[in-house]
Design an enzyme around this catalytic site. Structure first.
Site, PDB file in Angstrom:
ATOM      1  N   TYR A 147       0.792  -1.118  -0.249  1.00  0.00           N
ATOM      2  CA  TYR A 147      -0.048  -0.052   0.103  1.00  0.00           C
ATOM      3  C   TYR A 147       0.711   1.098  -0.061  1.00  0.00           C
ATOM      4  CZ  TYR A 147      -3.367   3.455   1.631  1.00  0.00           C
ATOM      5  OH  TYR A 147      -4.093   4.624   1.881  1.00  0.00           O
ATOM      6  N   ASP A 241       9.649   2.803  -0.626  1.00  0.00           N
ATOM      7  CA  ASP A 241       8.304   3.637   0.231  1.00  0.00           C
ATOM      8  C   ASP A 241       8.739   2.924   1.679  1.00  0.00           C
ATOM      9  OD1 ASP A 241       6.223   4.609   1.406  1.00  0.00           O
ATOM     10  OD2 ASP A 241       4.791   3.678   0.473  1.00  0.00           O
ATOM     11  N   LYS A 269       4.829   8.979   8.786  1.00  0.00           N
ATOM     12  CA  LYS A 269       4.672   8.142  10.041  1.00  0.00           C
ATOM     13  C   LYS A 269       5.610   8.659  11.046  1.00  0.00           C
ATOM     14  CE  LYS A 269       1.446   4.848   8.176  1.00  0.00           C
ATOM     15  NZ  LYS A 269       1.417   4.186   7.063  1.00  0.00           N
TER      16      LYS A 269
HETATM   17  C1  LIG Z   1       0.801   4.757   5.694  1.00  0.00           C
HETATM   18  C2  LIG Z   1       1.300   4.413   4.427  1.00  0.00           C
HETATM   19  C3  LIG Z   1       1.283   5.434   3.127  1.00  0.00           C
HETATM   20  C4  LIG Z   1       0.382   6.391   3.175  1.00  0.00           C
HETATM   21  O1  LIG Z   1       0.506   7.288   4.205  1.00  0.00           O
HETATM   22  P1  LIG Z   1      -0.648   8.178   4.487  1.00  0.00           P
HETATM   23  O2  LIG Z   1      -0.122   9.212   5.374  1.00  0.00           O
HETATM   24  O3  LIG Z   1      -1.767   7.322   5.439  1.00  0.00           O
HETATM   25  O4  LIG Z   1      -1.299   8.939   3.254  1.00  0.00           O
HETATM   26  C5  LIG Z   1       2.037   4.911   2.277  1.00  0.00           C
HETATM   27  N1  LIG Z   1       3.115   3.959   2.115  1.00  0.00           N
HETATM   28  C6  LIG Z   1       3.103   3.306   3.025  1.00  0.00           C
HETATM   29  C7  LIG Z   1       4.167   2.052   3.001  1.00  0.00           C
HETATM   30  C8  LIG Z   1       2.269   3.468   4.396  1.00  0.00           C
HETATM   31  O5  LIG Z   1       2.543   2.420   5.234  1.00  0.00           O
END
Ligand SMILES: *Cc1c(COP(=O)(O)O)cnc(C)c1O
Length: 433
Positions: A147, A241, A269
Protein backbone atom coordinates in the site's frame (compact mmCIF):
# COMPACT_ATOMS: atom_id res chain seq x y z
CA UNK A 1 -17.86 -6.11 26.62
CA UNK A 2 -21.58 -5.62 26.84
CA UNK A 3 -23.11 -2.58 25.26
CA UNK A 4 -23.44 -0.73 28.55
CA UNK A 5 -19.65 -0.54 28.91
CA UNK A 6 -19.18 1.05 25.49
CA UNK A 7 -22.40 3.09 25.31
CA UNK A 8 -20.45 6.29 24.65
CA UNK A 9 -18.75 4.79 21.60
CA UNK A 10 -22.01 3.31 20.32
CA UNK A 11 -23.74 6.69 20.57
CA UNK A 12 -20.77 8.58 19.11
CA UNK A 13 -20.57 6.19 16.18
CA UNK A 14 -24.25 6.60 15.36
CA UNK A 15 -23.93 10.37 15.54
CA UNK A 16 -20.78 10.39 13.41
CA UNK A 17 -22.48 8.34 10.71
CA UNK A 18 -24.99 11.15 10.22
CA UNK A 19 -22.32 13.55 9.02
CA UNK A 20 -19.24 11.49 8.11
CA UNK A 21 -19.45 8.66 5.54
CA UNK A 22 -19.35 5.45 7.56
CA UNK A 23 -18.69 7.53 10.67
CA UNK A 24 -14.93 7.53 10.10
CA UNK A 25 -12.25 9.51 8.29
CA UNK A 26 -10.29 6.45 7.15
CA UNK A 27 -12.10 3.21 6.25
CA UNK A 28 -10.26 0.65 8.40
CA UNK A 29 -11.39 2.50 11.53
CA UNK A 30 -15.01 1.44 10.91
CA UNK A 31 -14.28 -2.18 12.00
CA UNK A 32 -16.00 -3.58 8.89
CA UNK A 33 -13.67 -6.57 8.60
CA UNK A 34 -13.85 -7.52 12.28
CA UNK A 35 -17.33 -6.42 13.32
CA UNK A 36 -18.23 -4.62 16.54
CA UNK A 37 -18.20 -0.96 17.44
CA UNK A 38 -15.11 1.17 16.87
CA UNK A 39 -14.03 2.77 20.11
CA UNK A 40 -14.13 6.55 20.14
CA UNK A 41 -11.01 7.74 21.88
CA UNK A 42 -10.87 10.62 24.32
CA UNK A 43 -7.20 10.50 25.22
CA UNK A 44 -4.07 8.41 25.13
CA UNK A 45 -0.97 8.09 27.28
CA UNK A 46 2.14 5.96 26.73
CA UNK A 47 1.10 2.41 25.86
CA UNK A 48 -2.60 3.08 26.46
CA UNK A 49 -5.54 4.61 24.68
CA UNK A 50 -8.70 5.40 26.62
CA UNK A 51 -12.15 5.39 25.06
CA UNK A 52 -14.95 7.85 25.79
CA UNK A 53 -16.43 5.43 28.35
CA UNK A 54 -13.13 5.44 30.25
CA UNK A 55 -11.98 1.92 29.21
CA UNK A 56 -8.20 1.72 28.80
CA UNK A 57 -6.58 -0.47 26.11
CA UNK A 58 -2.96 -1.49 25.62
CA UNK A 59 -2.43 -0.09 22.15
CA UNK A 60 -0.66 -2.08 19.43
CA UNK A 61 -1.93 0.30 16.74
CA UNK A 62 -0.12 3.45 17.85
CA UNK A 63 -1.92 5.48 15.19
CA UNK A 64 -0.81 2.88 12.58
CA UNK A 65 2.86 3.53 13.13
CA UNK A 66 3.83 7.15 13.85
CA UNK A 67 4.01 6.92 17.65
CA UNK A 68 7.23 5.04 18.22
CA UNK A 69 7.63 6.92 21.53
CA UNK A 70 4.10 6.04 22.60
CA UNK A 71 1.19 8.39 23.09
CA UNK A 72 1.66 11.90 24.51
CA UNK A 73 5.41 11.60 24.97
CA UNK A 74 6.40 14.25 27.49
CA UNK A 75 9.26 15.83 25.52
CA UNK A 76 7.38 15.85 22.22
CA UNK A 77 4.35 17.50 23.81
CA UNK A 78 6.54 20.08 25.57
CA UNK A 79 8.28 21.01 22.31
CA UNK A 80 4.93 21.36 20.56
CA UNK A 81 3.65 23.60 23.37
CA UNK A 82 6.62 25.93 22.85
CA UNK A 83 6.09 25.95 19.09
CA UNK A 84 2.36 26.64 19.40
CA UNK A 85 2.99 30.04 20.95
CA UNK A 86 4.94 31.14 17.87
CA UNK A 87 2.13 30.65 15.37
CA UNK A 88 0.60 27.76 13.51
CA UNK A 89 1.66 28.28 9.91
CA UNK A 90 3.57 30.90 7.94
CA UNK A 91 3.56 29.92 4.28
CA UNK A 92 7.24 30.85 4.32
CA UNK A 93 10.41 28.81 4.93
CA UNK A 94 11.70 28.15 8.44
CA UNK A 95 15.03 27.00 9.85
CA UNK A 96 13.43 23.96 11.45
CA UNK A 97 12.39 22.57 8.05
CA UNK A 98 16.05 22.51 7.02
CA UNK A 99 16.90 20.88 10.33
CA UNK A 100 14.41 18.09 9.75
CA UNK A 101 15.48 17.69 6.12
CA UNK A 102 19.11 17.37 7.29
CA UNK A 103 18.14 14.78 9.86
CA UNK A 104 16.47 12.68 7.16
CA UNK A 105 19.32 13.14 4.66
CA UNK A 106 22.03 12.33 7.21
CA UNK A 107 20.40 9.12 8.33
CA UNK A 108 19.09 7.77 5.05
CA UNK A 109 21.34 6.04 2.56
CA UNK A 110 20.85 7.45 -0.94
CA UNK A 111 18.97 10.59 0.06
CA UNK A 112 20.63 13.86 -0.98
CA UNK A 113 17.58 16.08 -0.81
CA UNK A 114 14.03 15.85 0.53
CA UNK A 115 10.83 17.77 0.26
CA UNK A 116 8.31 17.79 3.08
CA UNK A 117 4.63 17.12 2.45
CA UNK A 118 1.60 16.37 4.60
CA UNK A 119 0.83 12.68 4.08
CA UNK A 120 2.34 9.47 2.79
CA UNK A 121 -0.15 9.55 -0.05
CA UNK A 122 1.22 12.88 -1.21
CA UNK A 123 4.79 11.66 -0.86
CA UNK A 124 4.35 8.58 -3.06
CA UNK A 125 2.19 10.43 -5.59
CA UNK A 126 4.87 13.10 -5.97
CA UNK A 127 7.75 10.61 -6.07
CA UNK A 128 6.03 8.73 -8.89
CA UNK A 129 5.52 11.92 -10.86
CA UNK A 130 9.17 12.72 -10.41
CA UNK A 131 10.24 9.19 -11.40
CA UNK A 132 8.14 9.36 -14.53
CA UNK A 133 9.65 12.70 -15.44
CA UNK A 134 13.21 11.48 -14.88
CA UNK A 135 12.80 8.22 -16.79
CA UNK A 136 10.64 9.75 -19.49
CA UNK A 137 8.40 6.66 -19.35
CA UNK A 138 4.76 6.35 -18.32
CA UNK A 139 4.35 2.87 -16.84
CA UNK A 140 4.99 1.97 -13.22
CA UNK A 141 5.17 -1.31 -11.32
CA UNK A 142 3.74 -1.86 -7.88
CA UNK A 143 3.40 -5.06 -5.87
CA UNK A 144 0.19 -6.78 -4.93
CA UNK A 145 -0.45 -6.29 -1.21
CA UNK A 146 1.78 -3.23 -0.88
CA UNK A 147 0.00 0.00 0.00
CA UNK A 148 1.34 3.39 -0.94
CA UNK A 149 -1.61 5.65 -0.18
CA UNK A 150 -4.67 6.38 -2.26
CA UNK A 151 -3.59 8.31 -5.35
CA UNK A 152 -5.16 7.11 -8.63
CA UNK A 153 -2.07 5.39 -10.06
CA UNK A 154 -1.74 3.25 -6.94
CA UNK A 155 -5.32 2.08 -6.44
CA UNK A 156 -4.68 -0.82 -8.74
CA UNK A 157 -4.70 -4.55 -8.15
CA UNK A 158 -3.53 -7.36 -10.38
CA UNK A 159 -5.90 -8.41 -13.09
CA UNK A 160 -7.09 -11.94 -13.66
CA UNK A 161 -5.00 -14.70 -15.19
CA UNK A 162 -1.55 -13.93 -16.47
CA UNK A 163 -2.30 -10.32 -17.26
CA UNK A 164 0.16 -8.07 -15.52
CA UNK A 165 -1.66 -4.85 -16.29
CA UNK A 166 -3.66 -3.69 -13.31
CA UNK A 167 -7.33 -3.23 -12.71
CA UNK A 168 -8.60 -0.40 -10.56
CA UNK A 169 -9.21 -1.31 -6.93
CA UNK A 170 -11.48 1.69 -6.41
CA UNK A 171 -14.40 3.06 -8.32
CA UNK A 172 -13.71 6.48 -9.72
CA UNK A 173 -10.20 5.62 -10.88
CA UNK A 174 -10.26 5.70 -14.65
CA UNK A 175 -8.99 2.73 -16.64
CA UNK A 176 -6.78 5.04 -18.69
CA UNK A 177 -4.78 5.81 -15.55
CA UNK A 178 -4.83 2.28 -14.12
CA UNK A 179 -3.52 0.78 -17.36
CA UNK A 180 -0.17 2.45 -16.71
CA UNK A 181 0.28 0.54 -13.44
CA UNK A 182 1.49 -3.03 -13.65
CA UNK A 183 1.18 -5.29 -10.64
CA UNK A 184 3.91 -7.75 -9.73
CA UNK A 185 4.06 -10.41 -7.05
CA UNK A 186 5.99 -9.54 -3.88
CA UNK A 187 9.21 -11.52 -3.41
CA UNK A 188 8.99 -12.84 -6.99
CA UNK A 189 11.59 -11.30 -9.30
CA UNK A 190 10.31 -13.22 -12.33
CA UNK A 191 6.96 -11.48 -12.02
CA UNK A 192 8.79 -8.14 -12.19
CA UNK A 193 10.64 -9.25 -15.31
CA UNK A 194 7.32 -10.29 -16.85
CA UNK A 195 5.88 -6.83 -16.18
CA UNK A 196 8.89 -5.09 -17.71
CA UNK A 197 8.61 -7.33 -20.80
CA UNK A 198 4.87 -6.85 -21.15
CA UNK A 199 5.04 -3.06 -20.91
CA UNK A 200 8.35 -2.14 -22.56
CA UNK A 201 7.71 1.29 -21.07
CA UNK A 202 8.32 0.92 -17.33
CA UNK A 203 9.96 3.98 -15.78
CA UNK A 204 9.28 3.47 -12.09
CA UNK A 205 9.07 0.63 -9.58
CA UNK A 206 7.65 1.36 -6.13
CA UNK A 207 7.96 -1.08 -3.24
CA UNK A 208 7.62 -1.37 0.51
CA UNK A 209 10.97 -2.94 1.48
CA UNK A 210 9.32 -4.31 4.60
CA UNK A 211 5.70 -4.68 3.57
CA UNK A 212 3.49 -3.68 6.47
CA UNK A 213 0.16 -3.20 4.78
CA UNK A 214 -0.73 -6.84 4.08
CA UNK A 215 0.23 -7.73 7.60
CA UNK A 216 4.00 -7.78 8.09
CA UNK A 217 5.77 -9.42 5.13
CA UNK A 218 9.45 -8.47 4.90
CA UNK A 219 11.08 -8.73 1.47
CA UNK A 220 13.68 -11.45 1.04
CA UNK A 221 17.16 -9.93 0.92
CA UNK A 222 17.99 -11.56 -2.41
CA UNK A 223 14.74 -10.40 -3.94
CA UNK A 224 15.30 -6.74 -3.08
CA UNK A 225 18.91 -6.88 -4.27
CA UNK A 226 17.82 -8.46 -7.56
CA UNK A 227 15.15 -5.80 -7.92
CA UNK A 228 17.82 -3.12 -7.59
CA UNK A 229 19.92 -4.77 -10.31
CA UNK A 230 16.94 -5.17 -12.60
CA UNK A 231 16.07 -1.48 -12.23
CA UNK A 232 19.68 -0.54 -13.01
CA UNK A 233 19.68 -2.74 -16.09
CA UNK A 234 16.53 -1.10 -17.46
CA UNK A 235 17.17 2.44 -16.19
CA UNK A 236 14.10 2.27 -14.01
CA UNK A 237 13.72 4.62 -11.05
CA UNK A 238 13.37 2.54 -7.88
CA UNK A 239 11.20 4.16 -5.20
CA UNK A 240 11.62 2.63 -1.78
CA UNK A 241 8.53 3.46 0.24
CA UNK A 242 9.66 3.80 3.84
CA UNK A 243 6.56 5.61 5.06
CA UNK A 244 6.06 2.83 7.60
CA UNK A 245 9.55 1.34 7.98
CA UNK A 246 11.53 4.60 7.99
CA UNK A 247 13.00 5.40 11.43
CA UNK A 248 10.89 2.47 12.66
CA UNK A 249 12.43 -0.84 11.48
CA UNK A 250 15.69 0.84 12.52
CA UNK A 251 16.85 4.47 12.71
CA UNK A 252 18.06 3.99 9.14
CA UNK A 253 14.88 2.29 8.02
CA UNK A 254 15.22 -0.84 5.90
CA UNK A 255 18.80 -0.18 4.78
CA UNK A 256 20.65 -2.14 7.51
CA UNK A 257 18.53 -5.21 6.69
CA UNK A 258 19.02 -5.11 2.90
CA UNK A 259 21.92 -2.81 1.95
CA UNK A 260 19.80 -1.79 -1.02
CA UNK A 261 19.74 1.89 -2.03
CA UNK A 262 16.75 3.39 -3.84
CA UNK A 263 16.76 6.27 -6.31
CA UNK A 264 13.87 7.89 -4.51
CA UNK A 265 12.42 7.37 -1.04
CA UNK A 266 9.20 8.22 0.71
CA UNK A 267 8.82 8.80 4.43
CA UNK A 268 5.95 9.55 6.77
CA UNK A 269 4.51 8.28 10.04
CA UNK A 270 7.48 8.35 12.52
CA UNK A 271 9.06 11.47 10.97
CA UNK A 272 5.92 13.40 11.92
CA UNK A 273 5.74 12.05 15.45
CA UNK A 274 1.95 11.84 15.26
CA UNK A 275 1.35 15.03 13.27
CA UNK A 276 0.48 15.15 9.54
CA UNK A 277 3.94 15.19 7.99
CA UNK A 278 5.65 13.10 5.32
CA UNK A 279 8.49 13.53 2.84
CA UNK A 280 9.95 12.29 -0.39
CA UNK A 281 13.59 12.46 -1.29
CA UNK A 282 16.49 10.81 -3.03
CA UNK A 283 19.21 11.41 -5.57
CA UNK A 284 20.02 15.08 -6.02
CA UNK A 285 19.87 14.92 -9.83
CA UNK A 286 16.33 13.55 -9.68
CA UNK A 287 15.14 15.81 -6.85
CA UNK A 288 16.38 18.88 -8.74
CA UNK A 289 13.77 18.20 -11.39
CA UNK A 290 11.28 19.52 -8.85
CA UNK A 291 9.75 22.95 -9.20
CA UNK A 292 11.01 25.68 -8.69
CA UNK A 293 14.37 24.27 -9.92
CA UNK A 294 12.94 21.99 -12.57
CA UNK A 295 9.72 21.36 -14.40
CA UNK A 296 7.95 18.84 -12.15
CA UNK A 297 5.25 20.68 -10.25
CA UNK A 298 4.52 19.91 -6.61
CA UNK A 299 3.37 22.24 -3.83
CA UNK A 300 1.53 22.49 -0.49
CA UNK A 301 -0.06 25.29 1.54
CA UNK A 302 0.77 23.56 4.82
CA UNK A 303 3.92 21.67 3.71
CA UNK A 304 6.64 21.93 6.34
CA UNK A 305 4.09 23.09 8.92
CA UNK A 306 6.04 24.33 11.95
CA UNK A 307 4.05 22.36 14.53
CA UNK A 308 4.35 19.12 12.56
CA UNK A 309 8.05 19.71 11.97
CA UNK A 310 8.54 20.33 15.68
CA UNK A 311 6.83 17.03 16.53
CA UNK A 312 8.99 15.19 14.00
CA UNK A 313 12.25 16.78 15.14
CA UNK A 314 11.44 16.13 18.80
CA UNK A 315 10.67 12.48 18.07
CA UNK A 316 13.85 11.91 16.07
CA UNK A 317 15.96 13.70 18.67
CA UNK A 318 14.70 11.43 21.46
CA UNK A 319 15.43 8.34 19.34
CA UNK A 320 18.85 9.57 18.31
CA UNK A 321 19.91 10.23 21.88
CA UNK A 322 19.94 6.51 22.55
CA UNK A 323 19.83 4.31 19.47
CA UNK A 324 19.94 1.18 21.62
CA UNK A 325 16.24 1.85 22.03
CA UNK A 326 15.75 -0.01 18.75
CA UNK A 327 17.29 -3.16 20.21
CA UNK A 328 15.01 -2.89 23.19
CA UNK A 329 11.95 -2.47 20.94
CA UNK A 330 12.99 -5.43 18.83
CA UNK A 331 13.51 -7.65 21.86
CA UNK A 332 10.03 -6.70 23.09
CA UNK A 333 8.63 -7.51 19.63
CA UNK A 334 10.40 -10.88 19.73
CA UNK A 335 9.15 -11.58 23.23
CA UNK A 336 5.62 -10.97 21.98
CA UNK A 337 6.02 -13.03 18.78
CA UNK A 338 7.75 -15.96 20.51
CA UNK A 339 5.29 -16.02 23.38
CA UNK A 340 2.33 -15.83 21.00
CA UNK A 341 3.77 -18.67 18.85
CA UNK A 342 4.19 -20.90 21.89
CA UNK A 343 0.60 -20.27 22.96
CA UNK A 344 -0.68 -20.90 19.44
CA UNK A 345 1.10 -24.23 19.42
CA UNK A 346 -0.29 -25.13 22.81
CA UNK A 347 -3.86 -24.41 21.70
CA UNK A 348 -3.37 -25.82 18.21
CA UNK A 349 -3.97 -22.54 16.39
CA UNK A 350 -2.06 -22.08 13.11
CA UNK A 351 0.06 -18.94 13.44
CA UNK A 352 2.80 -17.25 11.44
CA UNK A 353 4.76 -14.35 12.95
CA UNK A 354 7.35 -11.87 11.70
CA UNK A 355 9.45 -9.19 13.40
CA UNK A 356 11.44 -6.28 11.97
CA UNK A 357 12.60 -3.92 14.69
CA UNK A 358 9.54 -2.51 16.42
CA UNK A 359 7.19 -3.92 13.75
CA UNK A 360 5.56 -7.24 14.54
CA UNK A 361 3.06 -9.19 12.51
CA UNK A 362 0.97 -12.29 13.05
CA UNK A 363 -1.26 -14.25 10.70
CA UNK A 364 -3.66 -17.03 11.61
CA UNK A 365 -2.26 -19.06 8.77
CA UNK A 366 -0.54 -22.41 8.33
CA UNK A 367 1.54 -21.63 5.24
CA UNK A 368 4.61 -19.42 5.15
CA UNK A 369 3.61 -15.89 4.20
CA UNK A 370 5.74 -14.20 1.56
CA UNK A 371 3.29 -12.38 -0.70
CA UNK A 372 -0.33 -11.29 -0.90
CA UNK A 373 -1.64 -14.67 -2.10
CA UNK A 374 -0.22 -16.48 0.90
CA UNK A 375 -1.22 -13.70 3.33
CA UNK A 376 -4.77 -13.85 1.97
CA UNK A 377 -5.04 -17.50 3.02
CA UNK A 378 -5.17 -16.34 6.66
CA UNK A 379 -8.26 -17.13 8.71
CA UNK A 380 -9.87 -13.70 8.83
CA UNK A 381 -12.95 -15.03 10.67
CA UNK A 382 -10.75 -16.29 13.47
CA UNK A 383 -8.94 -12.96 13.49
CA UNK A 384 -12.26 -11.13 13.86
CA UNK A 385 -13.18 -13.20 16.93
CA UNK A 386 -9.68 -12.81 18.36
CA UNK A 387 -9.76 -9.06 17.82
CA UNK A 388 -13.09 -8.63 19.53
CA UNK A 389 -12.15 -10.75 22.54
CA UNK A 390 -8.81 -9.00 22.97
CA UNK A 391 -10.56 -5.65 22.87
CA UNK A 392 -12.87 -6.91 25.62
CA UNK A 393 -9.78 -7.80 27.62
CA UNK A 394 -8.28 -4.35 27.13
CA UNK A 395 -5.88 -4.89 24.24
CA UNK A 396 -6.20 -2.91 21.01
CA UNK A 397 -4.98 -4.69 17.88
CA UNK A 398 -5.74 -3.25 14.44
CA UNK A 399 -9.25 -4.05 13.20
CA UNK A 400 -7.94 -6.13 10.29
CA UNK A 401 -5.81 -9.26 9.91
CA UNK A 402 -3.73 -7.39 7.34
CA UNK A 403 -2.11 -4.69 9.47
CA UNK A 404 1.17 -4.57 11.37
CA UNK A 405 1.34 -4.23 15.15
CA UNK A 406 3.66 -1.64 16.62
CA UNK A 407 5.81 -1.71 19.74
CA UNK A 408 6.53 1.69 21.28
CA UNK A 409 9.06 2.76 23.89
CA UNK A 410 6.31 2.89 26.54
CA UNK A 411 6.01 -0.92 26.34
CA UNK A 412 8.01 -3.17 28.67
CA UNK A 413 8.26 -6.85 29.58
CA UNK A 414 5.47 -6.54 32.12
CA UNK A 415 3.07 -5.17 29.52
CA UNK A 416 4.03 -7.80 26.94
CA UNK A 417 3.64 -10.59 29.49
CA UNK A 418 0.25 -9.31 30.57
CA UNK A 419 -0.84 -9.25 26.92
CA UNK A 420 0.39 -12.83 26.48
CA UNK A 421 -1.68 -13.89 29.49
CA UNK A 422 -4.74 -12.29 27.92
CA UNK A 423 -3.96 -14.01 24.62
CA UNK A 424 -3.81 -17.34 26.42
CA UNK A 425 -7.21 -16.76 28.00
CA UNK A 426 -8.55 -15.62 24.63
CA UNK A 427 -7.30 -18.71 22.74
CA UNK A 428 -8.68 -20.95 25.48
CA UNK A 429 -12.11 -19.34 25.09
CA UNK A 430 -12.03 -19.38 21.30
CA UNK A 431 -11.11 -23.05 21.27
CA UNK A 432 -13.93 -24.01 23.62
CA UNK A 433 -16.61 -22.05 21.75
C1 LIG B 1 0.72 4.65 5.63
C2 LIG B 1 1.44 4.41 4.37
C3 LIG B 1 1.28 5.24 3.26
C4 LIG B 1 0.25 6.34 3.19
O1 LIG B 1 0.47 7.32 4.13
P1 LIG B 1 -0.76 8.29 4.54
O2 LIG B 1 -0.11 9.29 5.43
O3 LIG B 1 -1.77 7.43 5.21
O4 LIG B 1 -1.28 8.87 3.28
C5 LIG B 1 2.09 5.04 2.15
N1 LIG B 1 2.99 4.04 2.15
C6 LIG B 1 3.15 3.20 3.19
C7 LIG B 1 4.19 2.13 3.12
C8 LIG B 1 2.37 3.35 4.33
O5 LIG B 1 2.52 2.50 5.35
Amino acid sequence: MDDAEIMGSINDFNEAKQVIPGGVNSPVRAFLSVGGTPRFIKEAQGAYIIDVDGNPYIDFVQSYGPLILGHSHEFVIKEIEHALKKGLSYGAPTESETKLAKEIVLNSEGVDKVRLVNSGTEATMSAIRLGRAFSGRDDIIKFEGCYHGHSDSLLVKSGSGLATFGETSSKGVIADVAKHTLVARYNDIDSVKACIEASKNVGVVIIEPIAGNMGLVPADVGFLQNLRQLCDKHNIVLIIDEVMSGFRASFKGSYPYYKVVGDLYTFGKVIGGGMPLAAFGGRGDIMDLLSPVGGVYQAGTLSGNPIAVTAGLATLSVLKKDLSVYDRLESLANRFATGFSQLAKKYDVPLVTAVRGSMVGFFFNDTSVKDWDSAAKSDTQFYARFHSKMLDKGVNFAPSQFETSFICTAFDNVIIDSVLEKIEACLQELKSE
